[in-house]
Design an enzyme around this catalytic site. Sequence first.
Site, PDB file in Angstrom:
ATOM      1  N   GLY A  11     -19.799   7.282  23.278  1.00 11.57           N
ATOM      2  CA  GLY A  11     -19.065   7.283  22.011  1.00 11.57           C
ATOM      3  C   GLY A  11     -17.682   6.692  22.225  1.00 11.57           C
ATOM      4  CG  PHE A  62      -8.996  12.291  12.467  1.00  7.33           C
ATOM      5  CD1 PHE A  62      -9.378  11.115  13.092  1.00  7.33           C
ATOM      6  CD2 PHE A  62      -8.504  12.229  11.170  1.00  7.33           C
ATOM      7  CE1 PHE A  62      -9.249   9.895  12.454  1.00  7.33           C
ATOM      8  CE2 PHE A  62      -8.382  11.015  10.516  1.00  7.33           C
ATOM      9  CZ  PHE A  62      -8.756   9.851  11.158  1.00  7.33           C
ATOM     10  CD  GLU A 117     -13.134  13.003  20.270  1.00  3.62           C
ATOM     11  OE1 GLU A 117     -12.449  14.005  20.325  1.00  3.62           O
ATOM     12  OE2 GLU A 117     -14.366  12.998  20.429  1.00  3.62           O
TER      13      GLU A 117
END
Lengths: 767, 328
Positions: free
Chosen positions: A725, A266, A728
């Site tokens: 991606g 994270f 997040e």
Amino acid sequence: MSLEQAPLPLGPSSWAIDAGPDPLAARQGLIGAPLARRDGPAKVTGEARYASEVRLDGMLYGALAFSTIPRGRIVAMDTSSAERAAGVALVMTHHNAPRLHSTVELGTAERAAAADELPVMQDDRIRWNGQPIAIVLAESQEQADHAASLIDATYQPEPAITRFDQARADARPPALYQGDPLRQTIGDPWTALAESPHTVDAVYTTPRHHHNAIEPHAVTLAWDGDELTVHDCPQAVTHLAWSLAQVFGIRQDQVHISAPYVGGGFGGKMLWQHQILAAAAARLSGRPVRVVLSREGVYRVVGGRTSTEQRVAIGAEDDGTFTSLVHTGVVATSRHNNVPEPFIKPARCLYATRNATFEVKRADLDMLANTFMRAPGEAVGTFALESAVDELADRMGVDPIELRLCNEPAVDPSSGKPFSARHLIEAYRAGAERFGWEARSPRPRARRDGEWLIGLGCATATYPYNRFPGGAARITINRNGDATVEVAAHEMGMGTGTVQSQVAAERLGLPVEKIIFVLGDSSLPGVVLAGGSQQTAAIGGAITAAHRELVGELLKLINCDSPLAGLHPDEVGTIPGGLGRLDDPSRSESYTAILAAAGVDTISAEATAPEGMEQLEWSMHSYGAQFCEVRVSVITGEIRVSRFLGSFDCGRIINARTAASQLRGGIVMGLGLALMEETQVDGRSGRIMNPSLADYHVPAHADVPDIEVMWTDIPDPHTPLGAHGVGEIGITGTAAAVANAVYNAIGVRVRDPPITPDKLLRHSPGR
Amino acid sequence: MRRFDYARAEDVADAVRYGTRRDALYLGGGTNLVDLMRETVAQPAALVDVTRLASTIEGTETGGLRIGAAARNSLVAEHPAVRQRYPALARAILAGASAQIRNMATVGGNLLQRTRCAYFYDVEGSRCNRRSPGQGCDAIEGLNRGHAVLGTSSSCIATHPSDMCVALAALDAVVHLAHEDGERSLPLTALHRVPGDRPDIETVLRPGELVTGVELPRLPLAARSTYRKVRDRASYAFALVSVAAAVEVEAGIVQDVRLALGGVGTTPWRARHAEETLRGQAVGEPAFRRAAQAELAAAVPRAHNGFKVELAVRTVIGVLNELTREEA
Ligand SMILES: Cc1cc2nc3c(=O)[nH]c(=O)nc-3n(C[C@H](O)[C@H](O)[C@H](O)COP(=O)(O)OP(=O)(O)OC[C@H]3O[C@@H](n4cnc5c(N)ncnc54)[C@H](O)[C@@H]3O)c2cc1C
Ligand code: SF4
């Protein structure tokens, strides 16, 4: 891939403006397939070995002692009882630590991985409450822990700034952050705001947060002369190797990082003091060392997300068009690093405005260096921005989705660049329909089930597409037609190895079982950060480049009587198990035949992905529409999220299963941000008072409802595989969707998450 | 390493014999004590494992229920007699901790679990009168959102964390004790001490005194008792406020009532003022509110826990409304 398909042309050799879309982006077959994680069985059976499970011969166990004051000097340190304690081999303090070179702060050099450049146990200075003051090595972890508890330090405290309100008055602009001053004004926002018929102007605050990966930071390492072998769990193996080499004054290739599995990161799993102390103590003791941070240790040594105070002001015309957008504020930072939580990033790309101002200032505290945590900037920035948009919609009496959609920009409002792909409207429409948004009452407190008020809220999610320089890969094919793909990338649980095996299989025309994907080792090609949601694109680009190289090598091997003789890589394409002519697929050769004919066992090619030029040409982001239903008790103010749906626009999805769990996981963390997460710092001492998972609340199972995720699946024509991606984006927008739903339920606007019952009680009549 | 002796007691006599040794502590499931030892808050010279002692749950001659101190929390919560006759107790236990912890935790250990005050646990970095008498209390002027508003003193404002004890306090439970000098019984509400100027003395137990069991008296109104816990997340969080209650209503008038509060007191808080205020009153929100306010009148809120006063009042009203609505 199926037989009927035409040969798949090679991926583009560049991602600049004139590059065509990646042919793989339009491919069906393995791309998008919900493959189960290939490492799943190894993980559930315990066969997967994490850094804290590696056992080295003669290994000692380390434990850290931490300072209890925020600033000052160590005037005396009594280590005698620790040294005498059973099993203790070494007590290292600033008195006997080997002299070390400085760390290099992340972002200041290509491979830098350290949070700051403070000396690591080199002097008597204390710079934050919780700073390591000693490391003890012993024959067992218990002995080390015990001895560490016997260390007694006497301090000369110095005045410290430990509260945001003390530091705030001296807030100043940060140094450039990733080349960005975090400050921009377009047009005349203040006049436009003053002249707008509709406005909202509010201040939102968010507290500090910690990453809390399930695997605490762990390192097991050994020296052999000047060679250092490190079993670690970083998000950046190559960066870590280089960075440790700097500190110990050796070459990068003398440091070998092995990290096949990372138990979550994270953003927190970079270079922190514990790895340096472990290596220094190992050097001093002459024995291998394992240091596993306790959960408390993680809070003391690894910075989390910092606190923010954000002002959002929006002016709008009667028709909802934004005339002005202000997003400014102050973030707490340590004196000694530069990660000013860039909360303005969403506001810069989400809404069309002619007048805007964006600014982040930093206020320096005596605290542990804060760092990146899932969607740094966007997670808390979307909370403020998307709450404010909801407040404006409420004041104007318009639907918050319609208000957003009537401010969709044609080009990026702050850079003027075209968007590479933006389908936020589709995401909203599809999400709203699926979620049943039309059931929402525009009036708060309109739906009720017994003591529970029910509210719906939505918010926009956004996160940039990133592809940092340094992506590289090596592909090796052997005579059996098996391919090994090697990248210095990371498997932190998100499914990288699985997803990239699918990509490689499709690129090479091999079944996924024929792909061996090797990652998590600093000896592999590439400088690939598992951060910024960039791994998918970085590896995708690297495999594309290495594949192109490999095809070139294969064509060189081919004899003159081959059907592919004399062809250029761009004249061939992938067919099942080999290559075929694009203009005549019947003329083809399998990899095995090519190798056999040439009499070689393997063929290998390595290449670095071309620079991420696409990011200069286009404004590149993922988007999403987050929908939340909450139930709020009128009696107690307790909040329960009863439904959640995220509808995303994040390019082509490569693996529906792993992507869904990334998106869902982000949303779960967003629920934590909204409702419970807060690193509690005692303002008098700067000491973190809840360094445990009993006291730092993250969502437990009972807090997480069924979360539905869906996506547009529209490829971005300018990225490898058409993908973005997805690690997040899920956390972004989530907290605002919850806060907006809470407002819709009970009519109370909470601007300072976590939204706990006490904050609702203040304003709610209780029936 | 800090050495300690370990002995497993096979019966009560065994236990109290070991237990009177200096600095010996009884060990239940260890879910609290082992953590305290790791943090060096507790540094016993000997542990006397009492998990082999009576863990039975059986009816008493007077129509009550006796629960052995070694009974695991989860077994108590799922026992049919508890669920039918004292549902507040089953609910209170299930509202606490996690399934894993409840499987380990014993009734004796739950009664004597220690506060969750963060400063109490932070041996190295914080001052705490309860842990180190005379040192000062960092919570009073510090982070005290979770702290008590009732029964506090200028030396300590720590909350008693147990859910189970709140239900036991409401249900008139009696605690059975054994000591080398003999056995005795106490009402649960007399077991814990408010801190006063000696927060380190948490109970009235004598050194080496062992909890052997808890007895619930026959209490017909308890069959309709309940427990409500308000917390920051849906599970695995200590109470901000909790309420255990049972009411008997006849013709719209409160005949009898049992009420106890958690999360607000330095001990499991039997709300006697509220009970007195309620008895003989017509059911309804005005009476419930008056009763709750009567109990909370003595509250001393601090910087971050003032909300507990209002939250406790609301939760009491909510619970009493629910119980009397069902009654109707
Ligand atoms: C993360 C976490 C969350 C929790 N959440 C909650 C919650 O929400 N609500 C809640 O109520 N509790 C909660 N708990 C606390 C839990 O209920 C207690 O830890 C448990 O009940 C203690 O029981 P034990 O048998 O493990 O006691 P132990 O840890 O073995 O002992 C606790 C104390 O009791 C003494 N003792 C034990 N048995 C006896 C005996 N027979 N006679 C005399 N003294 C004895 C011990 O000496 C020790 O001082 C939580 C605990 C944890 C770790
Ligand atoms: S409230 Fe009590 S337990 Fe907490 S620090 Fe103060 S004295 Fe210690």
